[in-house]
Design a protein around this motif. Structure first.
Motif, PDB file in Angstrom:
ATOM      1  N   ASN A  91      37.450  48.861  65.482  1.00 40.58           N
ATOM      2  CA  ASN A  91      36.284  48.735  64.613  1.00 40.58           C
ATOM      3  C   ASN A  91      36.143  47.272  64.201  1.00 40.58           C
ATOM      4  O   ASN A  91      37.050  46.701  63.581  1.00 40.58           O
ATOM      5  CB  ASN A  91      36.451  49.630  63.375  1.00 40.58           C
ATOM      6  CG  ASN A  91      35.159  49.790  62.610  1.00 40.58           C
ATOM      7  OD1 ASN A  91      34.439  48.835  62.377  1.00 40.58           O
ATOM      8  ND2 ASN A  91      34.878  51.023  62.209  1.00 40.58           N
ATOM      9  N   TYR A  92      34.988  46.639  64.530  1.00 39.11           N
ATOM     10  CA  TYR A  92      34.754  45.239  64.180  1.00 39.11           C
ATOM     11  C   TYR A  92      34.401  45.063  62.705  1.00 39.11           C
ATOM     12  O   TYR A  92      34.542  43.969  62.158  1.00 39.11           O
ATOM     13  CB  TYR A  92      33.601  44.656  65.009  1.00 39.11           C
ATOM     14  CG  TYR A  92      33.823  44.615  66.502  1.00 39.11           C
ATOM     15  CD1 TYR A  92      35.093  44.684  67.046  1.00 39.11           C
ATOM     16  CD2 TYR A  92      32.741  44.481  67.358  1.00 39.11           C
ATOM     17  CE1 TYR A  92      35.286  44.634  68.417  1.00 39.11           C
ATOM     18  CE2 TYR A  92      32.907  44.417  68.737  1.00 39.11           C
ATOM     19  CZ  TYR A  92      34.193  44.506  69.274  1.00 39.11           C
ATOM     20  OH  TYR A  92      34.365  44.470  70.619  1.00 39.11           O
ATOM     21  N   GLU A  94      35.039  47.492  59.845  1.00 27.67           N
ATOM     22  CA  GLU A  94      35.967  47.984  58.830  1.00 27.67           C
ATOM     23  C   GLU A  94      37.385  48.013  59.393  1.00 27.67           C
ATOM     24  O   GLU A  94      37.604  48.016  60.596  1.00 27.67           O
ATOM     25  CB  GLU A  94      35.547  49.393  58.382  1.00 27.67           C
ATOM     26  CG  GLU A  94      34.134  49.464  57.806  1.00 27.67           C
ATOM     27  CD  GLU A  94      33.727  50.901  57.522  1.00 27.67           C
ATOM     28  OE1 GLU A  94      34.561  51.805  57.755  1.00 27.67           O
ATOM     29  OE2 GLU A  94      32.592  51.107  57.076  1.00 27.67           O
ATOM     30  N   ASP A  95      38.343  48.068  58.491  1.00 28.48           N
ATOM     31  CA  ASP A  95      39.752  48.177  58.888  1.00 28.48           C
ATOM     32  C   ASP A  95      40.055  49.648  59.168  1.00 28.48           C
ATOM     33  O   ASP A  95      40.711  50.330  58.379  1.00 28.48           O
ATOM     34  CB  ASP A  95      40.647  47.630  57.771  1.00 28.48           C
ATOM     35  CG  ASP A  95      42.115  47.606  58.196  1.00 28.48           C
ATOM     36  OD1 ASP A  95      42.364  47.736  59.416  1.00 28.48           O
ATOM     37  OD2 ASP A  95      42.986  47.482  57.317  1.00 28.48           O
ATOM     38  N   ASP A  96      39.577  50.127  60.308  1.00 32.67           N
ATOM     39  CA  ASP A  96      39.658  51.560  60.614  1.00 32.67           C
ATOM     40  C   ASP A  96      39.979  51.763  62.085  1.00 32.67           C
ATOM     41  O   ASP A  96      39.346  52.557  62.774  1.00 32.67           O
ATOM     42  CB  ASP A  96      38.336  52.241  60.239  1.00 32.67           C
ATOM     43  CG  ASP A  96      38.419  53.757  60.354  1.00 32.67           C
ATOM     44  OD1 ASP A  96      39.532  54.291  60.183  1.00 32.67           O
ATOM     45  OD2 ASP A  96      37.386  54.389  60.639  1.00 32.67           O
ATOM     46  N   ASP A  97      40.945  51.023  62.604  1.00 29.01           N
ATOM     47  CA  ASP A  97      41.336  51.150  64.006  1.00 29.01           C
ATOM     48  C   ASP A  97      42.277  52.341  64.185  1.00 29.01           C
ATOM     49  O   ASP A  97      43.002  52.736  63.262  1.00 29.01           O
ATOM     50  CB  ASP A  97      42.037  49.882  64.486  1.00 29.01           C
ATOM     51  CG  ASP A  97      41.131  48.664  64.432  1.00 29.01           C
ATOM     52  OD1 ASP A  97      39.901  48.851  64.338  1.00 29.01           O
ATOM     53  OD2 ASP A  97      41.647  47.542  64.467  1.00 29.01           O
ATOM     54  N   ASP A 127      49.686  40.952  64.881  1.00 28.53           N
ATOM     55  CA  ASP A 127      48.470  40.937  64.062  1.00 28.53           C
ATOM     56  C   ASP A 127      47.297  40.529  64.951  1.00 28.53           C
ATOM     57  O   ASP A 127      47.136  39.364  65.301  1.00 28.53           O
ATOM     58  CB  ASP A 127      48.637  39.927  62.913  1.00 28.53           C
ATOM     59  CG  ASP A 127      47.406  39.912  62.002  1.00 28.53           C
ATOM     60  OD1 ASP A 127      46.522  40.773  62.196  1.00 28.53           O
ATOM     61  OD2 ASP A 127      47.340  39.029  61.127  1.00 28.53           O
ATOM     62  N   ALA A 129      44.023  41.044  64.224  1.00 25.47           N
ATOM     63  CA  ALA A 129      42.762  40.961  63.491  1.00 25.47           C
ATOM     64  C   ALA A 129      41.943  39.768  63.989  1.00 25.47           C
ATOM     65  O   ALA A 129      42.446  38.644  64.085  1.00 25.47           O
ATOM     66  CB  ALA A 129      43.030  40.821  61.994  1.00 25.47           C
ATOM     67  N   GLU A 132      39.721  41.634  68.439  1.00 28.94           N
ATOM     68  CA  GLU A 132      39.318  42.928  69.001  1.00 28.94           C
ATOM     69  C   GLU A 132      38.482  42.769  70.282  1.00 28.94           C
ATOM     70  O   GLU A 132      38.616  43.556  71.219  1.00 28.94           O
ATOM     71  CB  GLU A 132      38.525  43.738  67.963  1.00 28.94           C
ATOM     72  CG  GLU A 132      39.352  44.221  66.772  1.00 28.94           C
ATOM     73  CD  GLU A 132      39.417  43.190  65.655  1.00 28.94           C
ATOM     74  OE1 GLU A 132      39.959  43.522  64.599  1.00 28.94           O
ATOM     75  OE2 GLU A 132      38.918  42.057  65.870  1.00 28.94           O
TER      76      GLU A 132
END
Length: 418
Positions: A91-92, A94-97, A127, A129, A132
């Motif tokens: 997910n670009y 939200e932090d919902d991978d 990490d 982040a 992606e």
């Protein structure tokens, strides 16, 4: 252009995936992706996971469901024989991978370039982040999926026929069991043709002959599916303008096709394999080659009047807006000679006729028979047409027609009629 890719990727031969899609009655586009994978693209948003699962079960092959929406994220779901065996969601926004079920060892065993998945694995353990999109590229490179970018049902529907052919994309329609040829054609093509503004012609509808009409600027274009000749399927685009150049142009553009078949199954396969691309090409041709005519009736009348008056002809009838609405223009002479200029509604051509001693003669046939005397360069089998696509061509056609009529009158009608 924002990338929205949404595709089902199947690890088997294209023929096997095509067979699976047909047996599942899926409306879809199907195409080769690389040496080991093919792509299936379907329109149904709600059932896409079930569709990918069903294709995997039917083909007994590894099947990815893959989507990338550039502003939001990307994912894959991998199925084998109908069961999900791996999945990953990035997910670009939200932090919902979701990466716990990525199952990269399994992916490495079927990848064309496993080293990219090893890099992907190392990134997921660190990490990642902000990386992606880099991870997406690693996934695609591992399976040589780089060329699937921007592929979705909506984007493929918008591709022109040249791109469809270049990408070797085939359109599949759900098989509907029908009693006859005409119903099968309507079932396959009525909906996409309606989206292109072609309407089924009901007056001439028959089991062996199906026509769809599109009117542009009051002129008629027709897509024809015809099996009236035994064991032959003809698929043609009929245009309101007709000449030898147009015939060759339509043939070169794949808009005048003839196929042979042995049975009903082969006939249906020909329709399903070639039909969608044909109607796509036909629609493009119609859109790019309309008839564009202004109000030229007055100039038309003046040219005929001045040319024929010196031969003793008087105008008897000149209906208004004759080129678009149709009608017959007539000129008469005292010695029982009549010239008719016939216009059919929706047609961009003139059918000139001479009536002499009570008999009707088509001027096109007279001119063709005497083509050498008129210095016309006709090839074997070519005909003489008086057709046009715009005002400039229209007046060229009028001048050519007047030249032919003057030759007939000067040579003597009785000497040239056939």
């Amino acid at each position: 252009m924002v990338d929205h890719t949404r595709i089902i990727l199947v690890k088997n031969e294209l023929k096997e995936s095509t067979s699976a899609c047909k047996s599942l009655k899926l409306q879809s586009f199907i195409m080769p992706i690389n040496s080991e994978w093919c792509g299936v693209i379907v329109p149904n948003e709600d059932d896409i996971e079930k569709i990918a699962q069903s294709i995997s079960k039917r083909t007994k092959a590894f099947t990815f469901l893959h989507e990338h929406v550039e502003d939001y994220g990307w994912y894959y779901q991998l199925y084998l024989e109908g069961k999900q065996v791996a999945s990953l969601y990035m997910n670009y926004v939200e932090d919902d991978d979701h990466i716990d079920n990525a199952n990269l060892p399994l992916l490495e065993s079927i990848a064309l370039s496993p080293s990219h998945l090893e890099k992907l694995d190392r990134c997921l353990q660190a990490d990642y982040a902000g990386d992606e999109y880099y991870l997406l590229n690693l996934f695609r490179e591992a399976f040589q999926f780089q060329d699937i970018q921007y592929l979705s049902y909506d984007s493929i529907e918008d591709l022109d026929s040249a791109h469809l052919e270049e990408l070797k994309i085939e359109f599949l329609m759900p098989f509907v069991k029908t009693a006859n040829f005409a119903d099968h054609v309507v079932g396959l093509f009525q909906k996409p043709l309606q989206q292109m503004d072609f309407i089924l012609e009901t007056e001439l509808f028959a089991d062996s002959h199906v026509r769809f009409n599109r009117i542009v600027n009051d002129f008629l274009f027709t897509v024809v599916f015809d099996r009236s000749e035994k064991s032959r399927l003809r698929v043609n685009l009929l245009t309101p303008y007709t000449d030898n150049h147009i015939y060759r142009l339509l043939e070169d553009a794949g808009l005048a096709l003839t196929f042979s078949y042995q049975n009903k199954k082969e006939l249906n396969e020909l329709l399903e394999r070639h039909g969608y691309l044909f109607i796509k090409r036909a629609n493009e041709f119609v859109t790019e080659n309309p008839v564009v005519m202004g109000d030229v009736d007055k100039l038309y009348e003046e040219r005929l009047h001045s040319a024929l008056k010196k031969y003793g002809f008087e105008q008897a009838e000149f209906p208004p807006n004759v080129i678009k609405n149709g009608g017959i223009i007539s000129y008469r002479k005292e010695d029982d000679v009549t010239l008719l200029f016939k216009h059919h509604p929706g047609s961009a051509s003139i059918e000139p006729i001479i009536i002499y001693e009570g008999k009707k003669y088509f001027i096109s046939q007279i001119v063709k028979y005497h083509s050498q005397s008129l210095n016309l360069q006709l090839q074997m089998g070519e005909y003489v047409y008086f057709s046009f696509r715009n005002e400039h061509e229209f007046f060229q056609t009028i001048d050519r027609l007047i030249h032919c009529i003057e030759w007939i009158l000067q040579t003597g009608i009785d000497r040239v009629v056939i």
